[in-house]
Design a protein around this motif. Structure first.
Motif, PDB file in Angstrom:
ATOM      1  N   VAL A 284      -0.233  58.683  -5.311  1.00 22.04           N
ATOM      2  CA  VAL A 284      -1.486  59.125  -4.691  1.00 22.04           C
ATOM      3  C   VAL A 284      -2.655  58.322  -5.246  1.00 22.04           C
ATOM      4  O   VAL A 284      -2.803  58.166  -6.460  1.00 22.04           O
ATOM      5  N   ASP A 285      -3.472  57.816  -4.353  1.00 20.42           N
ATOM      6  CA  ASP A 285      -4.683  57.086  -4.747  1.00 20.42           C
ATOM      7  C   ASP A 285      -5.889  58.000  -4.543  1.00 20.42           C
ATOM      8  O   ASP A 285      -6.242  58.330  -3.406  1.00 20.42           O
ATOM      9  N   PRO A 286      -6.527  58.452  -5.639  1.00 26.90           N
ATOM     10  CA  PRO A 286      -7.686  59.350  -5.485  1.00 26.90           C
ATOM     11  C   PRO A 286      -8.806  58.741  -4.656  1.00 26.90           C
ATOM     12  O   PRO A 286      -9.632  59.472  -4.098  1.00 26.90           O
ATOM     13  N   GLY A 287      -8.830  57.405  -4.576  1.00 23.27           N
ATOM     14  CA  GLY A 287      -9.846  56.755  -3.752  1.00 23.27           C
ATOM     15  C   GLY A 287      -9.724  57.103  -2.280  1.00 23.27           C
ATOM     16  O   GLY A 287     -10.686  56.940  -1.516  1.00 23.27           O
ATOM     17  N   ASP A 288      -8.531  57.597  -1.884  1.00 24.05           N
ATOM     18  CA  ASP A 288      -8.322  58.002  -0.487  1.00 24.05           C
ATOM     19  C   ASP A 288      -8.812  59.419  -0.214  1.00 24.05           C
ATOM     20  O   ASP A 288      -8.913  59.831   0.944  1.00 24.05           O
ATOM     21  N   PHE A 289      -9.087  60.210  -1.272  1.00 28.86           N
ATOM     22  CA  PHE A 289      -9.470  61.609  -1.079  1.00 28.86           C
ATOM     23  C   PHE A 289     -10.729  61.787  -0.215  1.00 28.86           C
ATOM     24  O   PHE A 289     -10.772  62.693   0.621  1.00 28.86           O
ATOM     25  N   PRO A 290     -11.770  60.961  -0.410  1.00 26.00           N
ATOM     26  CA  PRO A 290     -12.960  61.156   0.437  1.00 26.00           C
ATOM     27  C   PRO A 290     -12.675  61.051   1.929  1.00 26.00           C
ATOM     28  O   PRO A 290     -13.329  61.719   2.735  1.00 26.00           O
ATOM     29  N   THR A 291     -11.682  60.241   2.312  1.00 21.58           N
ATOM     30  CA  THR A 291     -11.375  60.070   3.732  1.00 21.58           C
ATOM     31  C   THR A 291     -10.672  61.293   4.328  1.00 21.58           C
ATOM     32  O   THR A 291     -10.639  61.448   5.544  1.00 21.58           O
ATOM     33  N   VAL A 292     -10.105  62.137   3.446  1.00 27.33           N
ATOM     34  CA  VAL A 292      -9.364  63.304   3.953  1.00 27.33           C
ATOM     35  C   VAL A 292      -9.984  64.620   3.472  1.00 27.33           C
ATOM     36  O   VAL A 292      -9.414  65.687   3.695  1.00 27.33           O
ATOM     37  N   MET A 293     -11.146  64.552   2.821  1.00 27.53           N
ATOM     38  CA  MET A 293     -11.747  65.758   2.236  1.00 27.53           C
ATOM     39  C   MET A 293     -12.049  66.815   3.296  1.00 27.53           C
ATOM     40  O   MET A 293     -11.730  67.996   3.119  1.00 27.53           O
ATOM     41  N   VAL A 294     -12.643  66.390   4.404  1.00 30.25           N
ATOM     42  CA  VAL A 294     -12.977  67.353   5.463  1.00 30.25           C
ATOM     43  C   VAL A 294     -11.712  67.962   6.069  1.00 30.25           C
ATOM     44  O   VAL A 294     -11.622  69.198   6.199  1.00 30.25           O
ATOM     45  N   PRO A 295     -10.701  67.150   6.464  1.00 32.29           N
ATOM     46  CA  PRO A 295      -9.459  67.759   6.961  1.00 32.29           C
ATOM     47  C   PRO A 295      -8.814  68.715   5.961  1.00 32.29           C
ATOM     48  O   PRO A 295      -8.276  69.755   6.360  1.00 32.29           O
ATOM     49  N   VAL A 296      -8.853  68.389   4.661  1.00 34.61           N
ATOM     50  CA  VAL A 296      -8.269  69.274   3.647  1.00 34.61           C
ATOM     51  C   VAL A 296      -8.982  70.621   3.647  1.00 34.61           C
ATOM     52  O   VAL A 296      -8.334  71.683   3.657  1.00 34.61           O
ATOM     53  N   LEU A 297     -10.307  70.613   3.650  1.00 33.71           N
ATOM     54  CA  LEU A 297     -11.071  71.861   3.637  1.00 33.71           C
ATOM     55  C   LEU A 297     -10.822  72.681   4.893  1.00 33.71           C
ATOM     56  O   LEU A 297     -10.692  73.915   4.826  1.00 33.71           O
ATOM     57  N   VAL A 298     -10.744  72.014   6.040  1.00 31.87           N
ATOM     58  CA  VAL A 298     -10.456  72.728   7.296  1.00 31.87           C
ATOM     59  C   VAL A 298      -9.070  73.355   7.240  1.00 31.87           C
ATOM     60  O   VAL A 298      -8.870  74.516   7.629  1.00 31.87           O
ATOM     61  N   ALA A 299      -8.081  72.576   6.742  1.00 33.19           N
ATOM     62  CA  ALA A 299      -6.716  73.086   6.652  1.00 33.19           C
ATOM     63  C   ALA A 299      -6.629  74.265   5.695  1.00 33.19           C
ATOM     64  O   ALA A 299      -5.902  75.236   5.948  1.00 33.19           O
ATOM     65  N   VAL A 300      -7.359  74.211   4.585  1.00 32.25           N
ATOM     66  CA  VAL A 300      -7.376  75.325   3.626  1.00 32.25           C
ATOM     67  C   VAL A 300      -7.938  76.579   4.285  1.00 32.25           C
ATOM     68  O   VAL A 300      -7.376  77.680   4.142  1.00 32.25           O
ATOM     69  N   LEU A 301      -9.040  76.439   5.019  1.00 29.69           N
ATOM     70  CA  LEU A 301      -9.632  77.590   5.714  1.00 29.69           C
ATOM     71  C   LEU A 301      -8.686  78.160   6.765  1.00 29.69           C
ATOM     72  O   LEU A 301      -8.558  79.387   6.913  1.00 29.69           O
ATOM     73  N   LEU A 302      -8.008  77.278   7.501  1.00 32.53           N
ATOM     74  CA  LEU A 302      -7.023  77.722   8.498  1.00 32.53           C
ATOM     75  C   LEU A 302      -5.897  78.502   7.839  1.00 32.53           C
ATOM     76  O   LEU A 302      -5.462  79.549   8.335  1.00 32.53           O
ATOM     77  N   THR A 303      -5.401  77.975   6.717  1.00 35.66           N
ATOM     78  CA  THR A 303      -4.297  78.623   6.011  1.00 35.66           C
ATOM     79  C   THR A 303      -4.706  79.992   5.494  1.00 35.66           C
ATOM     80  O   THR A 303      -3.954  80.967   5.619  1.00 35.66           O
ATOM     81  N   ILE A 304      -5.901  80.082   4.906  1.00 35.11           N
ATOM     82  CA  ILE A 304      -6.382  81.364   4.401  1.00 35.11           C
ATOM     83  C   ILE A 304      -6.519  82.374   5.539  1.00 35.11           C
ATOM     84  O   ILE A 304      -6.110  83.540   5.414  1.00 35.11           O
ATOM     85  N   THR A 305      -7.090  81.926   6.657  1.00 31.05           N
ATOM     86  CA  THR A 305      -7.266  82.826   7.810  1.00 31.05           C
ATOM     87  C   THR A 305      -5.931  83.332   8.330  1.00 31.05           C
ATOM     88  O   THR A 305      -5.748  84.539   8.580  1.00 31.05           O
ATOM     89  N   ALA A 306      -4.962  82.408   8.497  1.00 31.68           N
ATOM     90  CA  ALA A 306      -3.633  82.794   8.995  1.00 31.68           C
ATOM     91  C   ALA A 306      -2.965  83.774   8.044  1.00 31.68           C
ATOM     92  O   ALA A 306      -2.313  84.744   8.471  1.00 31.68           O
ATOM     93  N   ASN A 307      -3.128  83.569   6.738  1.00 31.63           N
ATOM     94  CA  ASN A 307      -2.507  84.455   5.759  1.00 31.63           C
ATOM     95  C   ASN A 307      -3.171  85.826   5.727  1.00 31.63           C
ATOM     96  O   ASN A 307      -2.492  86.841   5.547  1.00 31.63           O
TER      97      ASN A 307
END
Length: 399
Positions: A284-307
């Motif tokens: 994993v390259d942490p330099g790639d995290f900024p490019t996926v930060m928004v999708p990660v946060l959206v996915a986390v919110l989706l997962t919490i809602t579904a649960n």
């Protein structure tokens, strides 16, 4: 790479995993995200000391860790537990999968990274972590709580879905040349699974007599050889090696040696499983995290809602109140080993390079959030649309 470098990399990985496991125990966090973090910090993609320059250097140890993780899961899996749960458990597990996998699939297509990537994300977002869920239940002293049976039942249904899902996904990821070739590959994969399932159903007596021995050393060599060999054969038939190992565990867990095997494989699973998570972090390259930060946060919110929705449904189904509903939702929100297995498969198939940092970030967030939220389930219960019921007053440990 020389032998000295290989030994340094292997030894350093084990020591780093051991130190972080101690840290995790002290601060009340599961070890999986810490192992991944160690791989990121000691890998080639971050400044400072680099323990392992090439993630492929630990590839064989990582593969063995994956095999042992799924082999152990097969040992722990019992169809009797599913049958005992009846229709309520099937309904709870079915709704959980429908909400979580459905949200993951819709999210995957909405991202627009590709169809194969969307199918991978459906599993990543849809399947909870058995390892972290079990650790939370043990750490918070909830094994005797009323909501624990449906939690474990949902995990069992998750595991069944995982086996079928990976078998169906493998031909897609391998890139069949035509629909006919894909269908043939899928048929071979399911045929192989049916053979293993038949052995699990009718052949445990014969397998048990073959593997039975009083010598622990011979027993370890036997079950380890069987798990690795069948995992390799599974790959040849287009089935994920992890599922081959899972089926071997399912067979051996039902033999007279099953209890001894569970005890003997446990330290092996923990040691080599740690290397699997550590090796994932290396890639994993942490330099790639900024490019996926928004999708990660959206996915986390989706997962919490579904649960949360699934927790409410399960609580109503079992007659629980808000507190057990909150414990169900916060415990099952954990994501871990299965998401990383899918990340490994996606990388091997050459899918979108954003999947690895996305999955790493997603797992890190939820693997930390789940035990923290579960320990404060009384706060989460305040937003659950359920009244207080008798089950709420049942002792449940620290939570």
């Amino acid at each position: 790479m020389g032998h000295a470098d290989t030994l340094l990399a292997m030894g350093g990985a084990f020591v780093a995993a051991a130190l972080l496991a101690r840290v995790g125990r002290r601060i009340g966090l599961p070890t999986i995200p810490l192992f991944i973090l160690a791989g990121i910090l000691l890998g080639p993609n971050t400044p400072g000391y680099v323990l392992v320059h090439d993630p492929h250097e630990l590839e064989m140890l990582s593969a063995l860790g994956l095999v042992l993780l799924l082999f152990y899961l097969g040992l722990e899996f019992h169809l009797d537990d599913l049958r005992a749960g009846g229709r309520r458990l099937l309904a709870a597990g079915g709704v959980y999968l429908l909400l979580s996998v459905g949200a993951g699939l819709a999210f995957g297509f909405a991202l627009g990274w590709g169809t194969s990537e969307a199918l991978v994300l459906a599993g990543v977002i849809g399947i909870s972590s058995s390892a972290i869920v079990t650790k939370i239940l043990v750490d918070f002293g909830r094994l005797g709580s009323p909501e624990t049976k449906p939690i474990l039942g949902i995990i069992v249904i998750d595991d069944i879905f995982l086996a079928l899902y990976l078998a169906a996904l493998q031909p897609v990821l391998s890139g069949a040349d035509s629909p006919a070739a894909g269908a043939l590959q899928a048929a071979k994969a399911f045929g192989f699974l049916l053979v293993l399932a038949a052995v699990a159903r009718w052949g445990t007596g014969i397998v048990g007599r073959i593997i039975a021995t009083r010598d622990n050393e011979l027993l370890v060599v036997s079950f380890l050889g069987a798990a690795v060999l069948v995992a390799g054969v599974a790959e040849e038939f287009g089935v994920a090696d992890a599922i081959g190992a899972f089926m071997v565990g399912l067979v051996l867990g039902s033999t007279t040696s099953g209890e001894r095997i569970r005890g003997l494989v446990h330290p092996l699973r923990d040691a080599f499983g740690a290397i699997f998570f550590f090796a994932f972090g290396l890639a994993v390259d942490p330099g790639d995290f900024p490019t996926v930060m928004v999708p990660v946060l959206v996915a986390v919110l989706l997962t919490i809602t579904a649960n949360l929705l699934s927790g409410v449904f399960t609580a109503r189904l079992y007659g629980f109140g808000a507190e057990p509903a909150a414990r169900i939702a916060t415990t099952l929100v954990a994501r871990g080993e299965f998401a990383l297995i899918l990340a490994t498969m996606a990388a091997a198939a050459g899918l979108d390079g954003r999947l690895a940092p996305f999955i790493a970030g997603y797992v890190l967030v939820l693997a930390v959030l789940s035990p923290l939220a579960s320990g404060r389930s009384s706060l989460v219960a305040r937003i659950m649309p359920l009244g207080s019921r008798e089950a709420d007053s049942t002792p449940s440990g620290k939570g």
